[in-house]
Design an enzyme around this catalytic site. Structure first.
Site, short mmCIF file in Angstrom:
data_model
loop_
_atom_site.label_atom_id
_atom_site.label_comp_id
_atom_site.label_asym_id
_atom_site.label_seq_id
_atom_site.Cartn_x
_atom_site.Cartn_y
_atom_site.Cartn_z
CG HIS A 33 51.25 69.43 44.01
ND1 HIS A 33 49.87 69.44 43.93
CD2 HIS A 33 51.58 70.49 44.78
CE1 HIS A 33 49.40 70.48 44.62
NE2 HIS A 33 50.42 71.13 45.15
CG ASP A 35 51.19 63.38 47.83
OD1 ASP A 35 50.77 64.04 46.85
OD2 ASP A 35 50.84 63.60 49.01
N GLY A 124 49.70 75.63 57.49
CA GLY A 124 49.85 74.62 56.44
C GLY A 124 50.66 73.43 56.93
CB SER A 127 45.59 70.98 61.70
OG SER A 127 44.82 71.59 60.71
CG ASP A 172 49.43 66.28 54.09
OD1 ASP A 172 50.55 66.52 53.62
OD2 ASP A 172 48.40 66.88 53.72
CE1 TYR A 221 47.24 69.01 46.85
CE2 TYR A 221 45.30 67.66 46.40
CZ TYR A 221 46.63 67.77 46.80
OH TYR A 221 47.34 66.64 47.11
C1 GLA Z 1 48.94 68.90 50.31
C2 GLA Z 1 48.38 67.51 50.20
C3 GLA Z 1 49.51 66.48 50.05
C4 GLA Z 1 50.46 66.87 48.91
C5 GLA Z 1 50.89 68.34 49.04
C6 GLA Z 1 51.67 68.83 47.86
O1 GLA Z 1 49.68 69.05 51.50
O2 GLA Z 1 47.60 67.19 51.32
O3 GLA Z 1 48.97 65.19 49.82
O4 GLA Z 1 49.88 66.61 47.66
O5 GLA Z 1 49.77 69.21 49.20
O6 GLA Z 1 52.86 68.13 47.70
#
Ligand code: GLA
Length: 379
Positions: A33, A35, A124, A127, A172, A221
């Site tokens: 978390h 980014d 996780g 995709s 991602d 989230y």
């Molecule tokens: C998910 C989000 C990413 C990032 C992670 C946690 O994968 O898509 O952008 O925030 O959670 O680090």
């Protein structure tokens, strides 16, 4: 996979595709978390992902066929609106298509689209980013344009943020776009700046997928995103990356206990990413592993995005021979734990961990020994 997607495309649409692209799934190595808080993060593209095949057709209609949903959805591109319910999967490629003009890219007119995946399901590994990157590349192939990797990543992220509606950061999409075999992708999310970092040869990745998912995971989230932005505001920063631990300590009285914990996690996690980079540069996997487990402990205590299932796996792995460290990977609230091990950690060791988990939780997690692989590319 290439032969398979061509054969499926012919079966569904009666002709061969013009363009085939693939993009990998990812694991979050460290930087949980961070980014969307403007911080830094390290991830790895894996050697599995999503394959997309497209073919231009006359008119202004798109036909999407997913190997997952096993049905075709037709969209009039003059009314490219967000789809709901079991058509949700169309939003990833369609979202990418809608965002192309914002980056000066042409939108292909009528087209047929088909995707297949060799990503472990529900693990996780993002995709969604993989399908977005593969779609962006496939559409550019149809229009004959050659956008940079960075542009493809940004198109994909904007599709996720603005069309799909998830306030994710760039991890991602960035890792799926910039992945490289035997390397990690380092992202300084403020630039963004993308770099690849060599992985020491003795680092192995194992993923333990619990198949558990908190019912409110999307809402949680978004709630963490909001809490971080609120904490930054109180600290007089536009994003938490600008805050420091002394600043946070000084503002303790102005922040509620939850906001304080969220900010502490993010600020310390950004520091851990820097420490991991330094340790990797020296080939020091022991220190790297210790930092991975420390990241999990912070998720557990400060960011509160872990679960008893993930904690059990990390606790068990942390005391297992040949494991350098372990942590939840990705957004949290269920999902998977990744472990970095040496080459002596074998399937029998993973099975033993899975067996202990099964005794406690009644179902065994999937165990996957993952290899790294290249980022989005034409096939
Ligand atoms: C998910 C989000 C990413 C990032 C992670 C946690 O994968 O898509 O952008 O925030 O959670 O680090």
């Amino acid at each position: 996979m290439k032969d398979k997607i061509i054969a499926q495309f012919k079966e569904v649409f009666g002709a061969a595709p013009d363009i085939i692209a693939r993009a990998p799934g990812r694991i979050e190595f460290i930087g949980n978390h961070t980014d969307y808080n403007g911080g830094t993060v390290l991830g790895a593209a894996i050697d599995r992902g999503i394959w997309v095949a497209v073919r231009a057709v006359p008119g202004n209609e798109a036909s999407f066929y997913s190997g997952y949903a096993k049905k075709t959805v037709k969209i009039d591109l003059a009314r490219a609106e967000k789809q709901a319910g079991d058509l949700n999967w169309v939003n990833y490629p369609l979202g990418v298509w809608t965002q192309l003009p914002a980056f000066g890219l042409k939108q292909p007119g009528g087209f047929q689209f088909l995707d297949i995946s060799d990503l472990p399901s529900g693990a996780g590994m993002s995709s969604s980013a993989a399908i977005e990157l593969a779609s962006a590349l496939a559409f550019a192939g149809l229009t004959g344009e050659k956008p940079s990797r960075e542009t493809l990543v940004k198109v994909a992220k904007k599709a996720e943020n603005e069309f799909v509606g998830v306030p994710c950061g760039i991890l991602d999409q960035g890792v799926s776009g910039f992945g490289k075999k035997d390397h990690l992708v380092f992202i300084d999310c403020r630039g963004p700046v993308f770099e690849t970092v060599p992985l020491p040869a003795d680092a192995h990745f194992w993923v333990f997928n619990t198949h558990t998912k908190h019912a409110l995971v999307d809402g949680l989230y978004a709630a963490r995103h909001r809490e971080c932005m609120e904490a930054a505001k109180v600290l007089g920063a536009s994003l938490l990356v600008e805050a420091t631990l002394p600043k946070l300590e000084a503002a303790k009285g102005e922040l509620d206990a939850t906001a304080f914990k969220r900010a502490k996690h993010v600020i310390e996690e950004i520091e851990r990413v820097a420490q991991v980079r330094a340790a990797l540069a020296k080939g020091d996997l022991v220190t790297t592993g210790r930092l991975l487990t420390a990241s999990h402990r912070s998720s557990q205590a400060q960011f509160e995005n872990s679960t008893p299932e993930l904690d059990f796996l990390v606790d068990t792995l942390a005391t297992t021979a040949n494991v350098f460290g372990a942590r939840l990977t990705g957004g949290g609230f269920g999902g998977a734990v990744m472990a970095m091990t040496n080459g002596s950690f074998a399937q029998a060791d993973a099975d033993r961990v899975a067996g202990l988990y099964e005794v406690k939780f009644g179902a065994a997690p999937d165990t996957l020994h993952l290899k790294t692989g290249p980022g989005a590319e034409y096939a």
